[in-house]
Design an enzyme around this catalytic site. Sequence first.
Site, PDB file in Angstrom:
ATOM      1  N   SER A 142      45.205  29.717  15.760  1.00 27.77           N
ATOM      2  CA  SER A 142      44.147  28.854  16.656  1.00 27.77           C
ATOM      3  C   SER A 142      43.083  29.851  17.268  1.00 27.77           C
ATOM      4  CB  SER A 142      45.068  28.107  17.602  1.00 27.77           C
ATOM      5  OG  SER A 142      44.108  27.501  18.453  1.00 27.77           O
ATOM      6  N   TYR A 155      50.683  28.119  24.968  1.00 23.30           N
ATOM      7  CA  TYR A 155      49.904  27.969  23.526  1.00 23.30           C
ATOM      8  C   TYR A 155      49.103  29.195  23.200  1.00 23.30           C
ATOM      9  CZ  TYR A 155      47.563  25.555  19.779  1.00 23.30           C
ATOM     10  OH  TYR A 155      47.184  25.241  18.719  1.00 23.30           O
TER      11      TYR A 155
END
Length: 253
Positions: A142, A155
């Site tokens: 990501s 995350y």
Amino acid sequence: MAEMTYRTALVTGASSGLGRGLALWLAKHGLRVFATGRRLSQLQALAAEAQAAGATVEPVVMDVTHAEAAQERIRAIDAECGGLDLVIANAGVGGPTHGKRMDWDKARAIIDTNVTGAAATLCAVLPQMVERRRGHVVGISSLAGYRGLSGHAAYSASKAFLSTFLESLRVDLKGTGVGVTCVFPGFVKSELTAKNRFPMPFLMETEDAVELMGRAIFAGETEVSFPWQVSASMRVLKAMPNTLFDATARRLK
């Protein structure tokens, strides 16, 4: 990576979002795709959609957080199908983990899926690929992994782990016939992003992101990031000294 013809693929987290889209895209391009996830009904719906298009998707109920069991299942599939050409570690979860309100259970759940589960998936049949001198492993990281974003410690860190892990694999596997690709998506419409309660600039349609990813994988690209506007911004943030980044990140949160 030398150009290869793909026959088989395994995609984790294929119940929805990018994983579902990518599994269907690969199947429509002639691959026998093993689509894994925890929700059988969604996987069966995916298989039915693929069949209607004359493609082959085989549902596999699997939870990557049960790493050893997941590895055993992937190895069994590898043996049954005559060797997986492509393994895509896509399964991932998100959610806030703010330093001032840290919830270890939430952080651990993210780590179990995005770190342990992803690494177990990528490693499951890597020795077999090296022995065959054929294969390709892909991880869905990501743009959030470029720096530690406010309120999303687990995350951001999990995606940073995955990209660095893949980078080391890429260096190690040079000349073996096994390719490595790391994908850095920005905001893409999915069940995961639908839960976000903050602005998502340059939000991409799933189909557009899948097309971009699929073509990059087939081309053997080592990295692909999108959309370019967010990717460029994150690269600027990555180059910032900590004092400037910290001030910017606090304003952006």
